[in-house]
Design a protein around this motif. Sequence first.
Motif, mmCIF file in Angstrom:
data_model
loop_
_atom_site.group_PDB
_atom_site.id
_atom_site.type_symbol
_atom_site.label_atom_id
_atom_site.label_comp_id
_atom_site.label_asym_id
_atom_site.label_seq_id
_atom_site.Cartn_x
_atom_site.Cartn_y
_atom_site.Cartn_z
ATOM 1 N N ILE A 1 11.129 13.318 -5.465
ATOM 2 C CA ILE A 1 11.843 13.532 -4.204
ATOM 3 C C ILE A 1 10.861 13.669 -3.043
ATOM 4 C CG2 ILE A 1 13.299 15.165 -2.949
ATOM 5 C CD1 ILE A 1 14.709 15.780 -5.600
ATOM 6 N N ILE A 2 9.785 14.420 -3.242
ATOM 7 C CA ILE A 2 8.779 14.576 -2.186
ATOM 8 C C ILE A 2 8.106 13.237 -1.884
ATOM 9 C CG2 ILE A 2 6.596 15.686 -1.610
ATOM 10 C CD1 ILE A 2 7.483 18.094 -3.257
ATOM 11 N N ALA A 3 7.762 12.505 -2.950
ATOM 12 C CA ALA A 3 7.133 11.195 -2.742
ATOM 13 C C ALA A 3 8.074 10.255 -1.993
ATOM 14 C CB ALA A 3 6.731 10.588 -4.088
ATOM 15 N N PHE A 4 9.351 10.309 -2.346
ATOM 16 C CA PHE A 4 10.313 9.449 -1.651
ATOM 17 C C PHE A 4 10.423 9.822 -0.178
ATOM 18 C CE2 PHE A 4 14.608 8.746 -0.040
ATOM 19 C CZ PHE A 4 14.718 7.362 -0.204
ATOM 20 N N ALA A 5 10.367 11.107 0.130
ATOM 21 C CA ALA A 5 10.454 11.546 1.531
ATOM 22 C C ALA A 5 9.279 10.999 2.341
ATOM 23 C CB ALA A 5 10.500 13.067 1.595
ATOM 24 N N PHE A 6 8.063 11.125 1.781
ATOM 25 C CA PHE A 6 6.895 10.591 2.485
ATOM 26 C C PHE A 6 6.951 9.064 2.582
ATOM 27 C CE2 PHE A 6 5.112 14.787 1.552
ATOM 28 C CZ PHE A 6 4.431 15.045 2.727
ATOM 29 N N TRP A 7 7.400 8.425 1.489
ATOM 30 C CA TRP A 7 7.486 6.951 1.495
ATOM 31 C C TRP A 7 8.517 6.469 2.506
ATOM 32 C CZ3 TRP A 7 11.685 3.878 -0.154
ATOM 33 C CH2 TRP A 7 11.418 2.496 -0.201
ATOM 34 N N ALA A 8 9.669 7.109 2.578
ATOM 35 C CA ALA A 8 10.710 6.720 3.532
ATOM 36 C C ALA A 8 10.248 6.953 4.962
ATOM 37 C CB ALA A 8 11.995 7.498 3.252
ATOM 38 N N ALA A 9 9.570 8.104 5.199
ATOM 39 C CA ALA A 9 9.077 8.370 6.551
ATOM 40 C C ALA A 9 8.019 7.344 6.958
ATOM 41 C CB ALA A 9 8.493 9.785 6.608
ATOM 42 N N GLY A 10 7.101 7.032 6.047
ATOM 43 C CA GLY A 10 6.091 6.021 6.354
ATOM 44 C C GLY A 10 6.689 4.650 6.575
ATOM 45 N N THR A 11 7.706 4.311 5.794
ATOM 46 C CA THR A 11 8.368 3.010 5.955
ATOM 47 C C THR A 11 9.035 2.903 7.319
ATOM 48 O OG1 THR A 11 8.757 2.832 3.576
ATOM 49 C CG2 THR A 11 10.136 1.485 5.024
ATOM 50 N N ILE A 12 9.725 3.949 7.736
ATOM 51 C CA ILE A 12 10.430 3.912 9.023
ATOM 52 C C ILE A 12 9.446 3.908 10.187
ATOM 53 C CG2 ILE A 12 11.984 5.194 10.538
ATOM 54 C CD1 ILE A 12 13.444 6.165 8.024
ATOM 55 N N VAL A 13 8.444 4.776 10.132
ATOM 56 C CA VAL A 13 7.511 4.903 11.258
ATOM 57 C C VAL A 13 6.585 3.704 11.354
ATOM 58 C CG1 VAL A 13 5.615 6.276 12.207
ATOM 59 C CG2 VAL A 13 7.613 7.417 11.223
ATOM 60 N N ILE A 14 5.994 3.320 10.229
ATOM 61 C CA ILE A 14 4.972 2.259 10.264
ATOM 62 C C ILE A 14 5.609 0.874 10.209
ATOM 63 C CG2 ILE A 14 2.966 1.299 9.074
ATOM 64 C CD1 ILE A 14 2.317 4.099 8.091
ATOM 65 N N VAL B 1 0.835 -1.201 0.000
ATOM 66 C CA VAL B 1 0.000 0.000 0.000
ATOM 67 C C VAL B 1 0.870 1.252 0.000
ATOM 68 C CG1 VAL B 1 -1.602 1.348 1.407
ATOM 69 C CG2 VAL B 1 -2.018 -1.079 1.024
ATOM 70 N N LEU B 2 1.903 1.267 0.836
ATOM 71 C CA LEU B 2 2.786 2.440 0.874
ATOM 72 C C LEU B 2 3.464 2.675 -0.470
ATOM 73 C CD1 LEU B 2 4.543 2.287 4.370
ATOM 74 C CD2 LEU B 2 3.078 4.106 3.487
ATOM 75 N N TRP B 3 3.895 1.602 -1.104
ATOM 76 C CA TRP B 3 4.582 1.763 -2.384
ATOM 77 C C TRP B 3 3.617 2.256 -3.470
ATOM 78 C CZ3 TRP B 3 9.290 2.057 -4.352
ATOM 79 C CH2 TRP B 3 9.436 1.924 -5.744
ATOM 80 N N ASN B 4 2.441 1.638 -3.553
ATOM 81 C CA ASN B 4 1.507 1.982 -4.631
ATOM 82 C C ASN B 4 0.909 3.379 -4.447
ATOM 83 O OD1 ASN B 4 1.882 -0.487 -5.903
ATOM 84 N ND2 ASN B 4 0.218 -1.468 -4.772
ATOM 85 N N MET B 5 0.588 3.751 -3.201
ATOM 86 C CA MET B 5 -0.122 5.009 -2.974
ATOM 87 C C MET B 5 0.813 6.204 -2.798
ATOM 88 S SD MET B 5 -3.303 3.891 -0.538
ATOM 89 C CE MET B 5 -4.028 5.516 -0.749
ATOM 90 N N VAL B 6 2.080 5.959 -2.505
ATOM 91 C CA VAL B 6 2.995 7.075 -2.266
ATOM 92 C C VAL B 6 4.096 7.107 -3.317
ATOM 93 C CG1 VAL B 6 4.538 8.180 -0.603
ATOM 94 C CG2 VAL B 6 2.488 6.986 0.197
ATOM 95 N N MET B 7 4.970 6.118 -3.293
ATOM 96 C CA MET B 7 6.145 6.158 -4.177
ATOM 97 C C MET B 7 5.773 5.967 -5.636
ATOM 98 S SD MET B 7 9.280 6.806 -3.853
ATOM 99 C CE MET B 7 10.546 6.988 -5.090
ATOM 100 N N ALA B 8 4.945 4.961 -5.908
ATOM 101 C CA ALA B 8 4.562 4.729 -7.306
ATOM 102 C C ALA B 8 3.758 5.895 -7.854
ATOM 103 C CB ALA B 8 3.750 3.436 -7.411
ATOM 104 N N ALA B 9 2.913 6.493 -7.004
ATOM 105 C CA ALA B 9 2.146 7.658 -7.455
ATOM 106 C C ALA B 9 3.063 8.820 -7.796
ATOM 107 C CB ALA B 9 1.153 8.078 -6.378
#
Length: 299
Positions: A238-251, A214-222
């Motif tokens: 770059i912005i998508a990667f920042a949100f994806w990396a933050a979500g990956t680390i936190v969640i 879900v994180l990959w499809n809705m954030v990074m892939a988007a």
Amino acid sequence: YPWGIDPFWNLASNKLTFVNSYKMKLAVILGLAQMTFGLVLSFFNYRFKKQTLDMTCTFLPQMIFMQCLIGYLVFMIFYKWFNCNATTVQPSLLICLINMFLNFGKKIEPEQHLYDMQRYVQSALVVLAVICIPWMFGAKPLIQHLYPRVHQASYEQFDNDDDDDEDEEEHGIMDVMVHQGIETIEFSLGCISNTASYLRLWALSLAHAELSEVLWNMVMAAGIEININKYVNPIAIIIAFAFWAAGTIVILVIMEGLSAFLHALRLHWVEFQNKFYEGEGRCFAPFSFERILNGADDE
């Protein structure tokens, strides 16, 4: 692929069905391996304490009972993996295990047939499992009642020397039978419930995989799919990667890691350690000069 799963399953429409079944079976296999190891540790405890009666009347029937039920389920899992394919009948292993008891001694239905002599093997395993229940419950109290010396030795093996003057605790046959009865019921029912508890490993794996997807499809892939112009596209990635990396680390790392740690700790404490851990012995007394000067360690 002798080890692992073909990556093309990620593109299949029935990926979730296949992966779920695979992970459930792996959880059961890992559960049996750890619980069997716990029983082996109980054997070494009995041998260290020279409790031969517990080795023959507790460890042996418990090991036979577990392998006749859960061990046979794991055997069917491996047999189905190596001998069944898309052109052969693929029986439900859970239904096969249930029918061992409900259809005891009856002919195996064609849709539940897995191998030759299955009917007789399953009947023999059920008989062995049933025999182990009175073996766990009554053998130890009966032997201790008929042979008092064995009864006395089983409770005095590790008595402290400074307790010789105290009154010895009386363990009558009824006390031992109550203890064995509780232990027999707990172990018999626990074989099923503890094995089912290991399915939490499958649930954790499923949750982790789905959250990752879900994180990959809705954030990074988007972010990668954004196509405005050559100046905006890199910024969006770059912005998508920042949100994806933050979500990956936190969640996935922090929250999922903490959840996995707590579930693993629970499996070790309840399902694993209840096979051998007794919590008996001497109370822990940390090193202290004050205790030595007061002579507390000499008492």
